[in-house]
Scaffold this motif. Structure first.
Motif, PDB file in Angstrom:
ATOM      1  N   GLY A  41       2.812   2.301  -2.342  1.00  0.00           N
ATOM      2  CA  GLY A  41       2.900   2.884  -3.665  1.00  0.00           C
ATOM      3  C   GLY A  41       4.297   2.870  -4.245  1.00  0.00           C
ATOM      4  O   GLY A  41       4.531   3.408  -5.303  1.00  0.00           O
ATOM      5  N   GLY A  48      -2.798   8.261 -12.093  1.00  0.00           N
ATOM      6  CA  GLY A  48      -2.893   7.273 -11.018  1.00  0.00           C
ATOM      7  C   GLY A  48      -2.135   7.720  -9.788  1.00  0.00           C
ATOM      8  O   GLY A  48      -2.559   7.516  -8.657  1.00  0.00           O
ATOM      9  N   ARG A  49      -1.010   8.332  -9.992  1.00  0.00           N
ATOM     10  CA  ARG A  49      -0.207   8.893  -8.906  1.00  0.00           C
ATOM     11  C   ARG A  49       0.222  10.293  -9.335  1.00  0.00           C
ATOM     12  O   ARG A  49       0.624  10.510 -10.462  1.00  0.00           O
ATOM     13  N   GLN A  95      -6.502  13.239 -13.902  1.00  0.00           N
ATOM     14  CA  GLN A  95      -5.997  12.756 -12.623  1.00  0.00           C
ATOM     15  C   GLN A  95      -5.162  11.514 -12.897  1.00  0.00           C
ATOM     16  O   GLN A  95      -5.688  10.452 -13.201  1.00  0.00           O
ATOM     17  N   GLY A 100       4.018   0.671  -7.292  1.00  0.00           N
ATOM     18  CA  GLY A 100       2.804   0.827  -8.075  1.00  0.00           C
ATOM     19  C   GLY A 100       1.661  -0.049  -7.613  1.00  0.00           C
ATOM     20  O   GLY A 100       0.738  -0.293  -8.372  1.00  0.00           O
ATOM     21  N   PRO A 148      -1.411  -0.508  -4.765  1.00  0.00           N
ATOM     22  CA  PRO A 148      -2.307  -1.081  -5.756  1.00  0.00           C
ATOM     23  C   PRO A 148      -2.371  -0.187  -6.995  1.00  0.00           C
ATOM     24  O   PRO A 148      -2.064   0.997  -6.927  1.00  0.00           O
ATOM     25  N   TYR A 149      -2.782  -0.761  -8.100  1.00  0.00           N
ATOM     26  CA  TYR A 149      -2.858  -0.019  -9.357  1.00  0.00           C
ATOM     27  C   TYR A 149      -3.964   1.022  -9.272  1.00  0.00           C
ATOM     28  O   TYR A 149      -5.069   0.739  -8.811  1.00  0.00           O
ATOM     29  N   ARG A 150      -3.669   2.216  -9.715  1.00  0.00           N
ATOM     30  CA  ARG A 150      -4.658   3.284  -9.771  1.00  0.00           C
ATOM     31  C   ARG A 150      -4.717   3.785 -11.206  1.00  0.00           C
ATOM     32  O   ARG A 150      -3.728   4.270 -11.744  1.00  0.00           O
ATOM     33  N   ALA A 151      -5.879   3.672 -11.810  1.00  0.00           N
ATOM     34  CA  ALA A 151      -6.050   4.078 -13.204  1.00  0.00           C
ATOM     35  C   ALA A 151      -6.072   5.598 -13.319  1.00  0.00           C
ATOM     36  O   ALA A 151      -6.572   6.296 -12.442  1.00  0.00           O
ATOM     37  N   SER A 152      -5.528   6.110 -14.410  1.00  0.00           N
ATOM     38  CA  SER A 152      -5.593   7.538 -14.695  1.00  0.00           C
ATOM     39  C   SER A 152      -6.986   7.873 -15.209  1.00  0.00           C
ATOM     40  O   SER A 152      -7.609   7.081 -15.906  1.00  0.00           O
ATOM     41  N   THR A 188       0.812  -1.207   0.000  1.00  0.00           N
ATOM     42  CA  THR A 188       0.000   0.000   0.000  1.00  0.00           C
ATOM     43  C   THR A 188       0.851   1.264   0.000  1.00  0.00           C
ATOM     44  O   THR A 188       0.322   2.356  -0.066  1.00  0.00           O
TER      45      THR A 188
END
Length: 193
Positions: free
Chosen positions: A30, A90-91, A88, A33, A35-39, A28
């Motif tokens: 980051g 993912g990061r 936005q 990468g 968990p994966y966070r979609a743009s 967690t």
């Protein structure tokens, strides 16, 4: 011996559980990468070349051809179109841009907005995250001057140069109104090109 084996198994199980707990907290963070966070990308991506096409006196159809369909229109503010863009990743920090055009008697009178990029998102530089933004005021200063209304005998349209293999090719697009018909009525004959 079975008692020594049982305590050794408990020690191994405890060490395994501690390692899994530490590994789960690392997921967690980051760092890799996880968990994966979609743009998330929403709205209109407007470039400097599109803004350079704008000229006072253009019709709504011409503005829509140059900039695309507006993201926000309002019945209460029918003389204003808002082109908004939100991204936005993912990061990282989100990007937000707003570009607004105003009409008077269905003719473009002014526009303003945040700085716009020179390239589309799929072009080189945008993919690397190296996008230079240009202030809208500076685009208006460098845009070629053209008459706001067409000369007699000329139809309304948008004129620009299209680069094909590095050679500029003049491009003129004429906008023709589309007749509106009642539901169930016969379609009008197609307009000649």
């Amino acid at each position: 011996m079975p008692q020594a084996y049982a305590s050794f198994s408990r020690a191994r199980l405890s060490a395994l559980l501690i390692a899994l707990a530490i590994g789960a907290t690392g997921c967690t963070s980051g760092k890799w990468g996880f968990p994966y966070r979609a743009s998330v990308q929403q709205g209109n991506w407007i470039t400097a070349s599109q803004v350079a096409l704008l000229q006072p006196g253009m019709s709504r159809d011409q503005v829509q051809f140059a900039l695309g369909s507006p993201m926000l229109t309002s019945i209460l503010h029918s003389n204003r179109w808002d082109y908004t863009y939100y991204y936005q990743p993912g990061r990282g920090k989100p990007q937000h841009r707003l570009f607004t055009v105003w009409f008077d008697n269905d003719r473009l009178v002014r526009w303003e907005g945040d700085a716009v990029p020179e390239v589309q998102p799929f072009q080189k530089g945008a993919q690397d995250g190296q996008i230079d933004l240009i202030e809208v005021d500076k685009i208006a200063e460098t845009a070629p001057a053209a008459p706001a209304t067409p000369a007699s005998g000329q139809q309304e349209g948008i004129t620009d140069n299209l680069n094909i293999d590095g050679d500029p090719v003049p491009l003129h697009i004429e906008l023709q109104p589309t007749p509106i018909t009642e539901p169930g009525a016969a379609s009008p004959a197609p307009m000649p090109l």
